[in-house]
Structure formats: C-alpha cells, structure tokens
Design a protein around this motif. Structure first.
Motif, mmCIF file in Angstrom:
data_model
loop_
_atom_site.group_PDB
_atom_site.id
_atom_site.type_symbol
_atom_site.label_atom_id
_atom_site.label_comp_id
_atom_site.label_asym_id
_atom_site.label_seq_id
_atom_site.Cartn_x
_atom_site.Cartn_y
_atom_site.Cartn_z
ATOM 1 N N MET A 148 74.344 -20.293 -5.996
ATOM 2 C CA MET A 148 73.008 -20.528 -6.542
ATOM 3 C C MET A 148 72.842 -22.004 -6.917
ATOM 4 O O MET A 148 73.789 -22.647 -7.341
ATOM 5 C CB MET A 148 72.778 -19.641 -7.770
ATOM 6 C CG MET A 148 71.387 -19.774 -8.379
ATOM 7 S SD MET A 148 71.070 -18.634 -9.738
ATOM 8 C CE MET A 148 70.825 -17.116 -8.813
ATOM 9 N N VAL A 149 71.628 -22.512 -6.739
ATOM 10 C CA VAL A 149 71.330 -23.898 -7.078
ATOM 11 C C VAL A 149 71.514 -24.120 -8.573
ATOM 12 O O VAL A 149 71.042 -23.333 -9.397
ATOM 13 C CB VAL A 149 69.892 -24.267 -6.660
ATOM 14 C CG1 VAL A 149 69.498 -25.630 -7.206
ATOM 15 C CG2 VAL A 149 69.759 -24.254 -5.148
ATOM 16 N N GLU B 132 78.696 -32.053 -14.146
ATOM 17 C CA GLU B 132 79.095 -30.646 -14.004
ATOM 18 C C GLU B 132 78.778 -30.069 -12.626
ATOM 19 O O GLU B 132 78.532 -28.868 -12.475
ATOM 20 C CB GLU B 132 78.411 -29.788 -15.077
ATOM 21 C CG GLU B 132 78.635 -30.252 -16.509
ATOM 22 C CD GLU B 132 80.071 -30.081 -16.974
ATOM 23 O OE1 GLU B 132 80.805 -29.295 -16.349
ATOM 24 O OE2 GLU B 132 80.451 -30.736 -17.967
ATOM 25 N N GLY B 133 78.757 -30.899 -11.604
ATOM 26 C CA GLY B 133 78.550 -30.405 -10.247
ATOM 27 C C GLY B 133 77.153 -29.889 -9.960
ATOM 28 O O GLY B 133 76.965 -29.055 -9.057
ATOM 29 N N VAL B 134 76.140 -30.381 -10.671
ATOM 30 C CA VAL B 134 74.778 -29.887 -10.474
ATOM 31 C C VAL B 134 74.181 -30.431 -9.176
ATOM 32 O O VAL B 134 74.651 -31.423 -8.613
ATOM 33 C CB VAL B 134 73.867 -30.247 -11.668
ATOM 34 C CG1 VAL B 134 74.396 -29.622 -12.940
ATOM 35 C CG2 VAL B 134 73.717 -31.756 -11.822
ATOM 36 N N ALA C 276 74.130 -40.847 -9.125
ATOM 37 C CA ALA C 276 73.780 -39.681 -8.314
ATOM 38 C C ALA C 276 72.387 -39.821 -7.707
ATOM 39 O O ALA C 276 72.168 -39.485 -6.537
ATOM 40 C CB ALA C 276 73.872 -38.414 -9.159
ATOM 41 N N ALA C 277 71.435 -40.328 -8.497
ATOM 42 C CA ALA C 277 70.072 -40.503 -7.994
ATOM 43 C C ALA C 277 70.038 -41.515 -6.858
ATOM 44 O O ALA C 277 69.324 -41.331 -5.865
ATOM 45 C CB ALA C 277 69.154 -40.933 -9.128
#
Length: 225
Positions: free
Chosen positions: A1-2, A40-42, A75-76
């Motif tokens: 799940m996303v 957290e790996g999101v 990340a962005a």
C-alpha cells in the motif's frame, strides 16, 4: 500500500487532519517527526498547516533547518511527490523547493473562509485527477498568505504553466496574479495556501474537493509502479 508521510513540526496544527485525509484516500499515513532525518520509506510527503516553531523570524524559516527537511529536500529533488499546505507552502518556499515568498496579508487581517479556486493545470502529481479549468471550493485560513515574487519569477511561473491554483471571486490576501498555489518545474512539488485536508468529509468541510488532491497522488504513484 502507498505510504504518505505527514511531518509534525512544533506548532503544527493540521497534521492530524492531513493524516485523516491520507487514511480516507486509502493510503497509509506515516507520522514524521521534525527532529528525525528519516522519511521511513514513504512514497510521498505532506507538510501540514500550522505555525511551525511559532512563526518566529518568518513563517517556515526555522522549520526549513529541521533535520527532516534535509531529507525532504533531497527526496523532492529526486522526484518524490511533496505537498505543502499553508505553513507547509511557506516551508517549501523557505527551503527553495518553490520560488517566491509569503508576506502578511494585504489587509493585515487573518482570513478564514471557504475560498473558490480555479485549477490551472493538472500536470502535477497532486492535481492529475482534476481537469484544467475546474473550479473548486477549499477552506482558507491564514495571516501570511500573500504570495509575492519578482516580475521575472512570476513570468517564469506563468510561461511554464507552474501556477496550479488561482483565487477566483476575489483575492483574499493580495497574492500576485491571484496565485493560490504553484509547482516546481518537474511537477512533483506543489504548495498552496488553502487546506484540502479540511475538504474530505461532508460533516466537516464545505465540499469534498480535497479528495482529488490525494486521489491524484495515488493515481500518479500507482501508474509509476
């Protein structure tokens, strides 16, 4: 799940509302703490509204230096969908993920109202489930939501289709070009002053127009898999 991370800074007010919105959209919310540099790996990140660090210096100016923002910026810049809502938009500007700056509302009053917006582009990770030209109603509440930028930057935003939302039926805070939200060139970072997380349920919002922000990012992420 996303998995969608929601950052909490000292002074965040709407982090739980954003978490609720992520749950209603069918994704897994992951609380992220300002003092940790772990995401957290999101798969995506939301910077919520509020008064991070008491809005000392300038809105978002101190939050920009929190450990979590170093990871968010990295990340962005690599393409992670990132949404800044109200104070989160201010943090994105202070972090230089988005151009321009926020200043006091033109009338020097805090604004709290249901605000009409026009969706100017669907070419972002957070608006791909909308239609360009669609008109929506989203809750607005801010005292420093007056978006300003240099003439050169404003021209760049207009020419590159980076204005994502525009105020209609009146400009509530004096923002240049009636801008309510913008995106970066890549389209994965979006900031806006109104609060889509307050427009997810009939009981608590003037519309359900906030749902498409979250269905958009899910649509984008699922198509990428």
């Amino acid at each position: 799940m996303v998995k969608i991370g929601v950052v909490t800074f000292p002074g965040s007010l709407d982090d739980h509302d954003a978490i609720r919105a992520v749950e209603l959209a069918g994704a897994t919310p992951v609380p992220l703490w300002h003092a940790s540099d772990s995401l957290e790996g999101v798969d995506a990140v939301v910077l919520p509204g509020g008064f991070s660090y008491g809005d000392y210096l300038r809105c978002g100016a101190i939050a920009r230096f929190s450990p979590v923002m170093s990871s968010v910026v990295e990340a962005a810049n690599q393409g992670m969908p990132t949404l800044g809502i109200c104070n989160g938009f201010q943090v994105l500007c202070e972090s230089h993920l988005l151009p321009g700056a926020m200043i006091r509302n033109e009338q020097r009053h805090f604004v709290c109202k249901d605000q009409r917006l026009r969706v100017e582009t669907k070419d972002t990770t957070w608006t791909c489930d909308f239609e360009a030209g669609e008109e929506i109603t989203i809750v607005l509440k801010n005292g420093e939501g007056n978006y300003q930028a240099s003439p050169e930057t404003l021209k760049m935003l207009e020419d590159n289709n980076q204005v994502v939302f525009r105020y209609i039926d009146g400009n509530p805070n004096g923002s240049s070009h009636d801008i309510a939200g913008i995106t970066n060139e890549r389209g994965n970072v979006v900031g806006l002053m109104p609060h889509p997380e307050h427009n997810m349920e009939e009981l608590t919002g003037p519309s359900l127009d906030g749902r498409k922000f979250f269905s958009s990012v899910l649509k984008f992420l699922e198509a990428r898999v």
